[in-house]
Write a protein that holds these residues in place. Structure first.
Motif, PDB file in Angstrom:
ATOM      1  N   SER A  81       0.815  -1.216   0.000  1.00 19.44           N
ATOM      2  CA  SER A  81       0.000   0.000   0.000  1.00 19.44           C
ATOM      3  C   SER A  81       0.848   1.265   0.000  1.00 19.44           C
ATOM      4  N   LEU A  82       2.158   1.127   0.231  1.00 16.64           N
ATOM      5  CA  LEU A  82       3.049   2.284   0.278  1.00 16.64           C
ATOM      6  C   LEU A  82       4.060   2.294  -0.859  1.00 16.64           C
ATOM      7  N   VAL A  83       3.790   1.533  -1.904  1.00 17.03           N
ATOM      8  CA  VAL A  83       4.711   1.472  -3.037  1.00 17.03           C
ATOM      9  C   VAL A  83       4.904   2.841  -3.674  1.00 17.03           C
ATOM     10  N   TRP A  84       3.935   3.717  -3.520  1.00 16.13           N
ATOM     11  CA  TRP A  84       4.037   5.054  -4.112  1.00 16.13           C
ATOM     12  C   TRP A  84       5.247   5.833  -3.592  1.00 16.13           C
ATOM     13  N   VAL A  85       5.820   5.410  -2.450  1.00 16.52           N
ATOM     14  CA  VAL A  85       7.014   6.081  -1.931  1.00 16.52           C
ATOM     15  C   VAL A  85       8.169   5.979  -2.926  1.00 16.52           C
ATOM     16  N   TRP A  86       8.177   4.937  -3.751  1.00 15.27           N
ATOM     17  CA  TRP A  86       9.229   4.772  -4.750  1.00 15.27           C
ATOM     18  C   TRP A  86       9.309   5.976  -5.689  1.00 15.27           C
ATOM     19  N   ASP A  87       8.193   6.678  -5.844  1.00 13.37           N
ATOM     20  CA  ASP A  87       8.159   7.787  -6.802  1.00 13.37           C
ATOM     21  C   ASP A  87       8.997   8.985  -6.361  1.00 13.37           C
ATOM     22  N   LEU A  88       9.551   8.933  -5.149  1.00 11.14           N
ATOM     23  CA  LEU A  88      10.504   9.964  -4.743  1.00 11.14           C
ATOM     24  C   LEU A  88      11.713   9.987  -5.682  1.00 11.14           C
ATOM     25  N   HIS A  89      12.080   8.817  -6.191  1.00 12.90           N
ATOM     26  CA  HIS A  89      13.211   8.718  -7.117  1.00 12.90           C
ATOM     27  C   HIS A  89      12.774   9.181  -8.511  1.00 12.90           C
ATOM     28  N   PRO A  90      13.582   9.998  -9.242  1.00 16.26           N
ATOM     29  CA  PRO A  90      14.935  10.451  -8.867  1.00 16.26           C
ATOM     30  C   PRO A  90      14.922  11.761  -8.088  1.00 16.26           C
ATOM     31  N   PRO A 108      22.300   6.815  -5.162  1.00 20.43           N
ATOM     32  CA  PRO A 108      21.835   7.111  -3.800  1.00 20.43           C
ATOM     33  C   PRO A 108      20.356   7.480  -3.750  1.00 20.43           C
ATOM     34  N   SER A 109      19.849   8.141  -4.784  1.00 18.92           N
ATOM     35  CA  SER A 109      18.428   8.494  -4.833  1.00 18.92           C
ATOM     36  C   SER A 109      17.557   7.246  -4.820  1.00 18.92           C
ATOM     37  N   TRP A 110      17.947   6.262  -5.645  1.00 18.56           N
ATOM     38  CA  TRP A 110      17.190   5.001  -5.686  1.00 18.56           C
ATOM     39  C   TRP A 110      17.235   4.314  -4.336  1.00 18.56           C
ATOM     40  N   LEU A 111      18.393   4.280  -3.721  1.00 18.61           N
ATOM     41  CA  LEU A 111      18.544   3.613  -2.426  1.00 18.61           C
ATOM     42  C   LEU A 111      17.735   4.331  -1.347  1.00 18.61           C
ATOM     43  N   ILE A 112      17.720   5.661  -1.390  1.00 15.92           N
ATOM     44  CA  ILE A 112      16.967   6.429  -0.398  1.00 15.92           C
ATOM     45  C   ILE A 112      15.472   6.150  -0.512  1.00 15.92           C
ATOM     46  N   SER A 113      14.940   6.183  -1.739  1.00 15.07           N
ATOM     47  CA  SER A 113      13.499   5.960  -1.926  1.00 15.07           C
ATOM     48  C   SER A 113      13.102   4.563  -1.478  1.00 15.07           C
ATOM     49  N   ARG A 114      13.909   3.553  -1.822  1.00 11.97           N
ATOM     50  CA  ARG A 114      13.587   2.177  -1.398  1.00 11.97           C
ATOM     51  C   ARG A 114      13.797   2.000   0.094  1.00 11.97           C
ATOM     52  N   GLY A 115      14.803   2.695   0.637  1.00 14.64           N
ATOM     53  CA  GLY A 115      15.043   2.597   2.064  1.00 14.64           C
ATOM     54  C   GLY A 115      13.906   3.193   2.883  1.00 14.64           C
ATOM     55  N   ILE A 116      13.389   4.347   2.444  1.00 14.86           N
ATOM     56  CA  ILE A 116      12.249   4.958   3.135  1.00 14.86           C
ATOM     57  C   ILE A 116      11.031   4.055   3.054  1.00 14.86           C
ATOM     58  N   LEU A 145      10.995   0.774   2.721  1.00 14.04           N
ATOM     59  CA  LEU A 145      11.196  -0.386   3.590  1.00 14.04           C
ATOM     60  C   LEU A 145      11.005  -0.005   5.048  1.00 14.04           C
ATOM     61  N   PHE A 146      11.495   1.155   5.428  1.00 10.44           N
ATOM     62  CA  PHE A 146      11.358   1.613   6.808  1.00 10.44           C
ATOM     63  C   PHE A 146       9.889   1.788   7.182  1.00 10.44           C
ATOM     64  N   LEU A 147       9.128   2.431   6.300  1.00 10.24           N
ATOM     65  CA  LEU A 147       7.708   2.640   6.570  1.00 10.24           C
ATOM     66  C   LEU A 147       6.942   1.320   6.589  1.00 10.24           C
ATOM     67  N   GLY A 180       4.468  -3.083   9.732  1.00  9.62           N
ATOM     68  CA  GLY A 180       4.525  -4.496  10.072  1.00  9.62           C
ATOM     69  C   GLY A 180       4.721  -4.736  11.560  1.00  9.62           C
ATOM     70  N   ILE A 181       5.383  -3.801  12.246  1.00  5.69           N
ATOM     71  CA  ILE A 181       5.556  -3.937  13.691  1.00  5.69           C
ATOM     72  C   ILE A 181       4.207  -3.898  14.389  1.00  5.69           C
ATOM     73  N   LEU A 182       3.274  -3.088  13.867  1.00  2.44           N
ATOM     74  CA  LEU A 182       1.939  -3.020  14.470  1.00  2.44           C
ATOM     75  C   LEU A 182       1.256  -4.383  14.426  1.00  2.44           C
ATOM     76  N   SER A 183       1.188  -4.978  13.226  1.00  2.00           N
ATOM     77  CA  SER A 183       0.521  -6.280  13.110  1.00  2.00           C
ATOM     78  C   SER A 183       1.329  -7.371  13.803  1.00  2.00           C
ATOM     79  N   GLY A 184       2.672  -7.248  13.808  1.00  2.00           N
ATOM     80  CA  GLY A 184       3.491  -8.233  14.508  1.00  2.00           C
ATOM     81  C   GLY A 184       3.292  -8.179  16.008  1.00  2.00           C
TER      82      GLY A 184
END
Length: 517
Positions: A78-87, A97-105, A107-109, A114-118
C-alpha cells in the motif's frame, strides 16, 4: 486455512514455516486491495483471518514473525508510491543514492506498519490464545484498535484499517466514534469468521447479526444526514499542475505566479466568494504587505484568497495557509502541524545519516496544535498534506467551531495510488465531522466532498484545472465530534474487567490454600 496441526499428531503434514509466512504476506497484499484506488472494501472483513488463526497455534515469537510478514504484505504494497521519490537529482542527489533512499524509506515505513501487526499477533498468542473464544474476540478487537490509536500519534501514520471503507464501504460508522469504530467492526467480523471456520457454536449466527447490523446502521447513518441550510458559499479551487521537480526553478516560480493569477481571475469571473490554492502553491517566503501580481489581482477583484505558501518564524520557516482578504492583506494564518518525517524535516539524531529531502533550504517547523483558522465566513478546519490521515487533528478544529473543511496537498511526484488514498482520508474526515470539504492539490486528485461522503466533483490528474464549487457551512456535531474516541476506552475497560474476573476466578481462596497445605 493455514492451520498448523497439533504436534501430537504424528501423521499430520506440517506446513513449512517459510511457506506459511509467504502465504501470510500474500494475505496481507490481498487485504491491501480493499484500500483505494482498488477499494474492494469487503476484503478487509476476511484479510486478517489467516493471521488470526495462526495466533491460536503458534508460539508468541512465531506469531510475531507471522504478523510482521502479514504487515509487510499489507503496508508494503500500500506504500509502493514512496518509490516515486526517485529520482532526487533535482535536489543534488545522484541517481544511485536516490534510488537507495526511496527504497530505504519505503522499507522503513513498511516495517513500521509491520511492527503493528506483529505486535498484535505476539500479544494475541501470548495472552489472547489462552482465553475463551469470546475473550479471544475481545482481545483481538481491543488490541488492534489500541495499537492503531497509538500509531496514529506517531509522525509516520498513514494507513488504518478504517481507510479500507473509503470512499465506499461502511464509512458512515465513523460518525459514531471515528476510525476506531470502523476498525472495531472490521476486526470483529474477522474474529467471528475465524470462529465460524473453527465451527464454534453460535459463531455463524453472531457473524450474520454483526454484518447485518453494521450494514444497516451504516445505511441509517447516511440517510439521516441533516439537510444543508443557509446561503451557500461559492469556493473556487485551482489545481496548478507544476511538478515539484520544477517548482523551485526560476521557470517553475514564474509559472506559479502566472498560472495562479490566471486561475484566480478566471474563477472571479465565475462569481466565487473565495479561491483555494494547493499546498505550497507559491514556493517562496511570503512577506506581509508585499506587492506582487497575486496581491494586485486580489485587490482588483476584492475576492479573498486562501494561499498555500511559506513564512518565516523564529528559528526557521513554516508551511502555511493564508487568508488574504479583499485588500490582499493577511486576515488569518494556519501553520502546518504534522510535518512529513524525512520529507519536510529530519530529527537531529538522523541529520547526519539521512540527507535532507525538503524542498526548502532551511528548517521547517511545526505549527501550534491549538491554532484556530478564522475566515470571513466563520471558522474552518484546515488539513495540509498528510494531516488528512490524523482524525484527531480534524476533530479538534471541529470542536472549536470549524464549519467547513479546507484540504490542500501537493501529491507530486506520487502516482494515483497515493492520490486515491489521500482522497479516501478526506472522505472519512468529511463524514466524521459532517462537513463539506474542498480539496485543492497541485497535480490531483482535487475534489469537493459532501457531508455524506459523496464525491460531488473529482478532478483529472496531471493537468491545470479550475473549478467553482458550492458548499454550505454547517454547525452540526456528530457523536465523534462531541465525545471523541470514546469506543477505545470502553473496549479497554471491558478487557480489563474480563482479565480481572478471570484472575479472581482462578485465584485460590484462603480455604483452598489451607487445603493444599
Amino acid at each position: 486455512m493455514w492451520l498448523l496441526p497439533p504436534k501430537s499428531n504424528a501423521n499430520a503434514k506440517v506446513l513449512p514455516r517459510w511457506l506459511l509466512f509467504v502465504g501470510l504476506s500474500i494475505a496481507g497484499w490481498g487485504t491491501q486491495l480493499a484500500l483505494p484506488p482498488v477499494s474492494w472494501w469487503f476484503l478487509a472483513f476476511l484479510g486478517i483471518v489467516p493471521l488470526w488463526c495462526q495466533c491460536q497455534v503458534l508460539s508468541p515469537l512465531g506469531a510475531a514473525i507471522a504478523g510482521l510478514c502479514w504487515g509487510l504484505g499489507f503496508y508494503g504494497s500500500s506504500l509502493v508510491w514512496v518509490w516515486d521519490l526517485h529520482p532526487l537529482t533535482w535536489i543534488g542527489i545522484a541517481p544511485v543514492p536516490s534510488w537507495l533512499i526511496s527504497r530505504g524509506i519505503w522499507l522503513f515505513l513498511s516495517v513500521w506498519g509491520g511492527i503493528l501487526s506483529g505486535l498484535w499477533a505476539f500479544l494475541m498468542a501470548r495472552y489472547g490464545g489462552r482465553q475463551s473464544r469470546l475473550q479471544q474476540l475481545l482481545w483481538g478487537v481491543t488490541l488492534w484498535c489500541a495499537l492503531e490509536a497509538l500509531w496514529s500519534y506517531s509522525p509516520l501514520w498513514w494507513i488504518s484499517l478504517s481507510l479500507t471503507q473509503s470512499p465506499r464501504g461502511l464509512m458512515q460508522l465513523g460518525r459514531l466514534g471515528g476510525p476506531t469504530t470502523i476498525t472495531a467492526v472490521i476486526m470483529t467480523v474477522n474474529g467471528l469468521v475465524t470462529l465460524s471456520l473453527q465451527r464454534q457454536v453460535g459463531a455463524r449466527v453472531w457473524l450474520a447479526i454483526t454484518l447485518a447490523g453494521a450494514i444497516g446502521l451504516n445505511s441509517v447513518l447516511g440517510a439521516r444526514v441533516i439537510a444543508d441550510q443557509g446561503e451557500p458559499l461559492r469556493v473556487g479551487l485551482i489545481q496548478g499542475n507544476i511538478p515539484t521537480r520544477q517548482k523551485l526553478t526560476p521557470e517553475g516560480i514564474r509559472r506559479a505566479w502566472q498560472d495562479y493569477v490566471r486561475g484566480y481571475r478566471q474563477l472571479v469571473t465565475l462569481g466565487v466568494d473565495a479561491v483555494l490554492t494547493p499546498e505550497g502553491a507559491l514556493p517562496i517566503l511570503w512577506r506581509p504587505r508585499q506587492m506582487n501580481p497575486l496581491t494586485g489581482a486580489v485587490r482588483e477583484a476584492g475576492v479573498p484568497l486562501w494561499l498555500g505558501t511559506f513564512m518565516e518564524t523564529a528559528g526557521g520557516h513554516q508551511q502555511v495557509l493564508l487568508t488574504l482578504d479583499s485588500n490582499g492583506e493577511i486576515y488569518s494564518r494556519y501553520s502546518k502541524v504534522n510535518l512529513v518525517l524525512l520529507g519536510e524535516y529530519i530529527p537531529d539524531w538522523l541529520s547526519g545519516v539521512v540527507q535532507r529531502l525538503s524542498t526548502l533550504r532551511s528548517r521547517l517547523l511545526p505549527g501550534n496544535p491549538e491554532q484556530v483558522f478564522a475566515t470571513p465566513w466563520g471558522k474552518a478546519v484546515v488539513l495540509i498534506c498528510f494531516e488528512s490521515a490524523f482524525s484527531h487533528r480534524s476533530r479538534r478544529q471541529l470542536v472549536h467551531g470549524g464549519q467547513f473543511i479546507l484540504s490542500l496537498a501537493n501529491n507530486d511526484p506520487y502516482r494515483r495510488q497515493l492520490m486515491s488514498q489521500h482522497h479516501g482520508h478526506d472522505v472519512l474526515r468529511a463524514v466524521e465531522g459532517d462537513r463539506w470539504l474542498v480539496r485543492a492539490t497541485n497535480t490531483g486528485l482535487s475534489a469537493v466532498i459532501a457531508p455524506t461522503g459523496e464525491t460531488v466533483w473529482l478532478s483529472d490528474t496531471d493537468e491545470f484545472v479550475i473549478h467553482a464549487a458550492r458548499i454550505f457551512r454547517r454547525q452540526t456535531q456528530t457523536l465523534y465530534t462531541r465525545y471523541g474516541d470514546w469506543l477505545l476506552p470502553l473496549l479497554l475497560g471491558m478487557l480489563s474487567v474480563s482479565v480481572l474476573r478471570q484472575r479472581a476466578w482462578h485465584s485460590p481462596t484462603p480455604r483452598d490454600r489451607h487445603r493444599y497445605e
